[in-house]
Design a protein around this motif. Structure first.
Motif, PDB file in Angstrom:
ATOM      1  N   GLU A 229       0.841  -1.190   0.000  1.00 43.32           N
ATOM      2  CA  GLU A 229       0.000   0.000   0.000  1.00 43.32           C
ATOM      3  C   GLU A 229       0.879   1.245   0.000  1.00 43.32           C
ATOM      4  OE1 GLU A 229      -2.967  -0.037   3.042  1.00 43.32           O
ATOM      5  OE2 GLU A 229      -3.526  -2.126   2.673  1.00 43.32           O
ATOM      6  N   LEU A 230       0.649   2.128  -0.972  1.00 42.29           N
ATOM      7  CA  LEU A 230       1.391   3.377  -1.095  1.00 42.29           C
ATOM      8  C   LEU A 230       0.393   4.507  -1.252  1.00 42.29           C
ATOM      9  CD1 LEU A 230       4.040   4.972  -1.445  1.00 42.29           C
ATOM     10  CD2 LEU A 230       3.956   4.416  -3.887  1.00 42.29           C
ATOM     11  N   LEU A 231       0.327   5.382  -0.249  1.00 40.47           N
ATOM     12  CA  LEU A 231      -0.607   6.508  -0.265  1.00 40.47           C
ATOM     13  C   LEU A 231       0.168   7.814  -0.184  1.00 40.47           C
ATOM     14  CD1 LEU A 231      -2.093   4.071   1.616  1.00 40.47           C
ATOM     15  CD2 LEU A 231      -3.969   5.672   1.329  1.00 40.47           C
ATOM     16  N   LEU A 232       0.057   8.614  -1.248  1.00 40.63           N
ATOM     17  CA  LEU A 232       0.757   9.889  -1.355  1.00 40.63           C
ATOM     18  C   LEU A 232      -0.223  11.016  -1.658  1.00 40.63           C
ATOM     19  CD1 LEU A 232       3.689   8.492  -3.483  1.00 40.63           C
ATOM     20  CD2 LEU A 232       3.929   9.390  -1.183  1.00 40.63           C
ATOM     21  N   VAL A 233      -1.445  10.884  -1.185  1.00 37.74           N
ATOM     22  CA  VAL A 233      -2.497  11.863  -1.473  1.00 37.74           C
ATOM     23  C   VAL A 233      -2.105  13.242  -0.958  1.00 37.74           C
ATOM     24  CG1 VAL A 233      -4.942  12.381  -1.174  1.00 37.74           C
ATOM     25  CG2 VAL A 233      -4.169   9.997  -1.134  1.00 37.74           C
ATOM     26  N   ASN A 234      -2.292  14.266  -1.815  1.00 38.55           N
ATOM     27  CA  ASN A 234      -2.145  15.657  -1.386  1.00 38.55           C
ATOM     28  C   ASN A 234      -0.812  15.916  -0.686  1.00 38.55           C
ATOM     29  OD1 ASN A 234      -3.113  18.340  -1.118  1.00 38.55           O
ATOM     30  ND2 ASN A 234      -3.690  17.934   0.999  1.00 38.55           N
ATOM     31  N   SER A 235       0.257  15.517  -1.332  1.00 36.80           N
ATOM     32  CA  SER A 235       1.598  15.690  -0.769  1.00 36.80           C
ATOM     33  C   SER A 235       2.443  16.662  -1.576  1.00 36.80           C
ATOM     34  CB  SER A 235       2.306  14.332  -0.681  1.00 36.80           C
ATOM     35  OG  SER A 235       1.658  13.501   0.247  1.00 36.80           O
ATOM     36  N   SER A 236       1.816  17.435  -2.467  1.00 35.52           N
ATOM     37  CA  SER A 236       2.502  18.442  -3.286  1.00 35.52           C
ATOM     38  C   SER A 236       3.547  17.825  -4.204  1.00 35.52           C
ATOM     39  CB  SER A 236       3.148  19.512  -2.399  1.00 35.52           C
ATOM     40  OG  SER A 236       2.190  20.142  -1.580  1.00 35.52           O
ATOM     41  N   LEU A 237       3.351  16.581  -4.605  1.00 40.87           N
ATOM     42  CA  LEU A 237       4.286  15.940  -5.533  1.00 40.87           C
ATOM     43  C   LEU A 237       4.150  16.551  -6.920  1.00 40.87           C
ATOM     44  CD1 LEU A 237       3.972  12.166  -4.591  1.00 40.87           C
ATOM     45  CD2 LEU A 237       5.820  13.748  -4.012  1.00 40.87           C
ATOM     46  N   GLN A 238       5.274  16.614  -7.646  1.00 40.80           N
ATOM     47  CA  GLN A 238       5.308  17.193  -8.979  1.00 40.80           C
ATOM     48  C   GLN A 238       5.955  16.200  -9.933  1.00 40.80           C
ATOM     49  OE1 GLN A 238       3.821  20.084  -9.213  1.00 40.80           O
ATOM     50  NE2 GLN A 238       3.755  20.683  -7.063  1.00 40.80           N
ATOM     51  N   GLY A 239       6.096  16.613 -11.195  1.00 44.06           N
ATOM     52  CA  GLY A 239       6.783  15.791 -12.177  1.00 44.06           C
ATOM     53  C   GLY A 239       5.959  14.607 -12.631  1.00 44.06           C
ATOM     54  N   CYS A 240       6.626  13.683 -13.298  1.00 47.36           N
ATOM     55  CA  CYS A 240       5.967  12.510 -13.852  1.00 47.36           C
ATOM     56  C   CYS A 240       6.000  11.346 -12.873  1.00 47.36           C
ATOM     57  CB  CYS A 240       6.659  12.085 -15.146  1.00 47.36           C
ATOM     58  SG  CYS A 240       6.598  13.346 -16.463  1.00 47.36           S
ATOM     59  N   CYS A 356       8.913  13.878 -19.920  1.00 44.69           N
ATOM     60  CA  CYS A 356       9.242  13.143 -18.701  1.00 44.69           C
ATOM     61  C   CYS A 356      10.705  12.719 -18.660  1.00 44.69           C
ATOM     62  CB  CYS A 356       8.350  11.908 -18.572  1.00 44.69           C
ATOM     63  SG  CYS A 356       6.645  12.308 -18.107  1.00 44.69           S
ATOM     64  N   GLY A 357      11.436  13.009 -19.723  1.00 45.35           N
ATOM     65  CA  GLY A 357      12.861  12.684 -19.727  1.00 45.35           C
ATOM     66  C   GLY A 357      13.703  13.684 -18.971  1.00 45.35           C
ATOM     67  N   GLN A 358      13.114  14.841 -18.632  1.00 49.98           N
ATOM     68  CA  GLN A 358      13.864  15.842 -17.882  1.00 49.98           C
ATOM     69  C   GLN A 358      14.105  15.380 -16.465  1.00 49.98           C
ATOM     70  OE1 GLN A 358      12.776  19.940 -18.110  1.00 49.98           O
ATOM     71  NE2 GLN A 358      11.670  19.686 -20.045  1.00 49.98           N
ATOM     72  N   ARG A 359      15.221  15.789 -15.928  1.00 52.34           N
ATOM     73  CA  ARG A 359      15.565  15.445 -14.549  1.00 52.34           C
ATOM     74  C   ARG A 359      14.683  16.237 -13.592  1.00 52.34           C
ATOM     75  NH1 ARG A 359      19.126  17.761 -10.832  1.00 52.34           N
ATOM     76  NH2 ARG A 359      19.934  16.337  -9.261  1.00 52.34           N
ATOM     77  N   CYS A 360      14.186  15.536 -12.586  1.00 55.63           N
ATOM     78  CA  CYS A 360      13.359  16.217 -11.590  1.00 55.63           C
ATOM     79  C   CYS A 360      14.254  16.915 -10.588  1.00 55.63           C
ATOM     80  CB  CYS A 360      12.463  15.213 -10.869  1.00 55.63           C
ATOM     81  SG  CYS A 360      11.444  15.984  -9.612  1.00 55.63           S
ATOM     82  N   THR A 361      14.086  18.214 -10.447  1.00 60.25           N
ATOM     83  CA  THR A 361      14.910  18.981  -9.515  1.00 60.25           C
ATOM     84  C   THR A 361      14.096  19.492  -8.341  1.00 60.25           C
ATOM     85  OG1 THR A 361      14.512  20.983 -10.803  1.00 60.25           O
ATOM     86  CG2 THR A 361      16.482  19.712 -11.332  1.00 60.25           C
ATOM     87  N   GLY A 362      12.837  19.043  -8.263  1.00 59.86           N
ATOM     88  CA  GLY A 362      11.965  19.574  -7.207  1.00 59.86           C
ATOM     89  C   GLY A 362      11.354  20.873  -7.660  1.00 59.86           C
ATOM     90  N   GLY A 363      10.298  21.289  -7.002  1.00 58.62           N
ATOM     91  CA  GLY A 363       9.645  22.537  -7.354  1.00 58.62           C
ATOM     92  C   GLY A 363       8.531  22.306  -8.347  1.00 58.62           C
ATOM     93  N   SER A 364       8.246  23.307  -9.159  1.00 59.27           N
ATOM     94  CA  SER A 364       7.039  23.318  -9.963  1.00 59.27           C
ATOM     95  C   SER A 364       7.066  22.304 -11.088  1.00 59.27           C
ATOM     96  CB  SER A 364       6.850  24.716 -10.569  1.00 59.27           C
ATOM     97  OG  SER A 364       5.769  24.719 -11.458  1.00 59.27           O
ATOM     98  N   ALA A 365       5.929  21.684 -11.323  1.00 53.35           N
ATOM     99  CA  ALA A 365       5.773  20.787 -12.460  1.00 53.35           C
ATOM    100  C   ALA A 365       5.826  21.551 -13.769  1.00 53.35           C
ATOM    101  CB  ALA A 365       4.442  20.045 -12.346  1.00 53.35           C
ATOM    102  N   ALA A 366       5.679  22.860 -13.740  1.00 55.90           N
ATOM    103  CA  ALA A 366       5.722  23.640 -14.970  1.00 55.90           C
ATOM    104  C   ALA A 366       7.056  23.489 -15.666  1.00 55.90           C
ATOM    105  CB  ALA A 366       5.447  25.116 -14.669  1.00 55.90           C
ATOM    106  N   GLY A 367       8.105  23.146 -14.949  1.00 55.50           N
ATOM    107  CA  GLY A 367       9.400  22.923 -15.554  1.00 55.50           C
ATOM    108  C   GLY A 367       9.420  21.746 -16.493  1.00 55.50           C
ATOM    109  N   PHE A 368       8.418  20.873 -16.433  1.00 57.61           N
ATOM    110  CA  PHE A 368       8.327  19.725 -17.303  1.00 57.61           C
ATOM    111  C   PHE A 368       7.517  20.028 -18.560  1.00 57.61           C
ATOM    112  CE2 PHE A 368       9.731  17.824 -13.495  1.00 57.61           C
ATOM    113  CZ  PHE A 368      10.289  16.600 -13.815  1.00 57.61           C
TER     114      PHE A 368
END
Length: 388
Positions: A229-240, A356-368
Motif C-alpha cells: 500500500e502506497l498513499l501519497l495523497v495531497n503531498s505536493s508531488l510534482q513531475g511525472c 518526462c525525460g527531464q531530470r526532476c529537480t523539485g519545485g514546480s511541475a511547470a518545468g516539465f
C-alpha cells in the motif's frame, strides 16, 4: 477505497498479533488497549516491580525526558509516568528482550487519540528495544529527532495526524520498518532518491497530506518485494509518475491523487496484477489511459478524474462492461464522454506536451512543460492538508 484508519488498523493489529505469537510474555494488555479512546483513563491492573536492569533504567530516563516536554495532556493519561516502574506506565508495554528472555524491556508505546501536545525529545533514542510506536492523532509538533535512528528494532511507526514540521524524517528509512505512517503532518522538503536509499522492507507507506514537493524518485522500486500500500495523497508531488512504480508487483493500493503530477500513465502499471485500488485523480496527467491497466485482474476501483487525458485505450473505453470495476473519468479531455473539460482548455494542454525525460529537480511541475509552463495556472493543490 480503504481509509487511512482501516489501513492503519489492519497493519497495527497484524503486528500486535505477530508479537503475541512470537513472544507469549508480551503483555496481552497491549491488544486490549490498542483501541482506547481519547477519554480513556485506563490503568494497568498488574504493576511490575521497579526497574531492575539497565535497559529499563534507560527507558525511565527517556520517558521522564518525554514527559517534561509534554505540555498538554487533557485526559491526564501520562499522570502515572512517575518512578522507575516504567512497565506500569499508561501506554507503555514491556516484554522479554529478543536477545535475553530473562530481561524485561520496553517494547511498545501506544498514545493514540489522546490529544496530547508536546515534542519528541532526543532521549527517545535511549528506547533501543522499541518495536512499535503509535502516537496517532495528537498535537505533537516540532522536528522528528535524528536520535530515532537508534531504534534499530522498530517495526512500526505511526506519527500520523500530528503537527510535525521540517524536512522529511529521513532517519525513518534504512531501519527495517514494516509500516510507516506520517500522513497529516506538515513535513516539507522532498522524498528524494537519497531519502529512500537503503530502504526496502516496508509493506505500508502512508505519506498523505504533507508538503513534500519534488518528484517521486525511481528508487521507490527498492520496495518491490514488500510494498502493498502506497498513499501519497495531497503531498505536493510534482513531475511525472516514474515507470519504476510498476515494479512494485505486490501493490494492492496506489493513491497519488490531489498532487501536481504530469505526463502519461506509465505502461508498467499494467504489470501490477494484485492492484485493487488505483487513484490518479486531481492531477495534471495527459495522454492515453492504457488498456493494460483497465484489465488488471483484481482492479476494483480506478479513478483518473480531473486530469487532461485525451484517449482511453481498449477496455478503458467501457469499464462498466466489466461490472465490478468502479471508475471515475470526469473532467478530462475524452471525446464523446460526458462531464469533460472544455475543448479550449484541452487544446492549450495538447499544444504543450510534457517531457518526462527531464531530470526532476523539485519545485514546480511547470518545468516539465514546454512553452513556458502552460499548466502553471492549474498547479495549486486541489485541497489543503487536513486539520491536525
Amino acid at each position: 477505497m480503504p481509509s487511512y484508519s482501516s489501513t492503519y488498523a489492519q497493519a497495527a493489529c497484524s503486528f500486535l498479533f505477530l508479537l503475541l505469537l512470537l513472544n507469549p510474555n508480551f503483555s496481552n494488555k497491549a491488544t486490549a488497549k490498542h483501541t482506547h479512546s481519547s477519554s480513556s483513563t485506563h490503568h494497568h491492573r498488574q504493576r511490575p516491580a521497579a526497574a531492575t536492569n539497565p535497559r529499563l533504567h534507560s527507558a525511565y530516563l527517556a520517558l521522564q525526558a518525554w514527559k517534561r516536554v509534554i505540555y498538554s495532556d487533557p485526559s491526564n493519561y501520562t499522570s502515572n509516568w512517575a518512578g522507575p516502574s516504567v512497565c506500569s506506565y499508561n501506554g507503555v508495554y514491556c516484554t522479554a528482550s529478543v536477545d535475553d528472555p530473562e530481561t524485561q524491556v520496553v517494547a511498545g508505546i501506544d498514545l493514540n487519540h489522546l490529544d496530547i501536545a508536546g515534542f519528541l525529545p532526543d532521549e527517545l533514542g535511549l528506547l533501543a528495544d522499541l518495536a512499535l510506536v503509535h502516537i496517532n492523532s495528537n498535537r505533537f509538533c516540532g522536528i522528528v529527532p535524528q536520535a530515532i535512528s537508534n531504534l534499530t528494532l522498530l517495526h512500526e511507526l505511526d506519527l500520523s495526524n500530528n503537527r510535525f514540521v521540517g524536512p522529511f524524517p529521513s532517519p525513518l528509512f534504512g531501519m527495517g520498518l514494516d509500516a510507516i505512517f506520517v500522513n497529516n503532518n506538515r513535513f516539507t522538503s522532498t522524498i528524494s532518491s537519497t531519502t529512500l536509499n537503503g530502504t526496502g522492507g516496508a509493506s505500508v507507506l502512508v505519506f498523505a497530506n504533507n508538503r513534500f514537493n519534488g518528484c517521486l524518485p525511481p528508487t521507490i522500486s527498492q520496495f518491490a518485494d514488500t510494498l502493498e500500500e502506497l498513499l501519497l495523497v495531497n503531498s505536493s508531488l510534482q513531475g511525472c509518475l516514474p515507470p519504476e512504480v510498476g515494479y512494485l508487483y505486490k501493490l494492492r493500493l496506489l493513491d497519488v491523487s490531489r498532487n501536481g503530477l504530469v505526463g502519461p500513465v506509465p505502461y508498467s502499471l499494467a504489470g501490477l496484477a494484485h492492484l485493487e485500488v488505483l487513484n490518479l485523480g486531481h492531477n495534471l496527467m495527459t495522454g492515453i489511459v492504457p488498456g493494460g491497466v483497465c484489465v488488471l485482474p483484481r482492479l476494483d476501483n480506478f479513478t483518473f478524474s480531473y486530469n487532461f487525458f485525451c484517449e482511453e485505450e481498449g477496455a478503458c473505453v467501457n469499464l462498466t462492461s466489466r461490472g465490478r470495476v468502479r471508475f471515475d473519468d470526469r473532467r478530462n479531455c475524452l471525446p464523446e464522454k460526458p462531464l469533460q473539460r472544455s475543448k479550449e482548455l484541452c487544446d492549450i494542454v495538447a499544444e504543450h506536451p510534457v517531457d518526462c525525460g527531464q531530470r526532476c529537480t523539485g519545485g514546480s511541475a511547470a518545468g516539465f512543460v514546454d512553452g513556458g509552463g502552460a499548466l502553471a495556472p492549474f498547479l495549486a493543490p486541489a485541497v489543503a492538508p487536513g486539520p491536525t
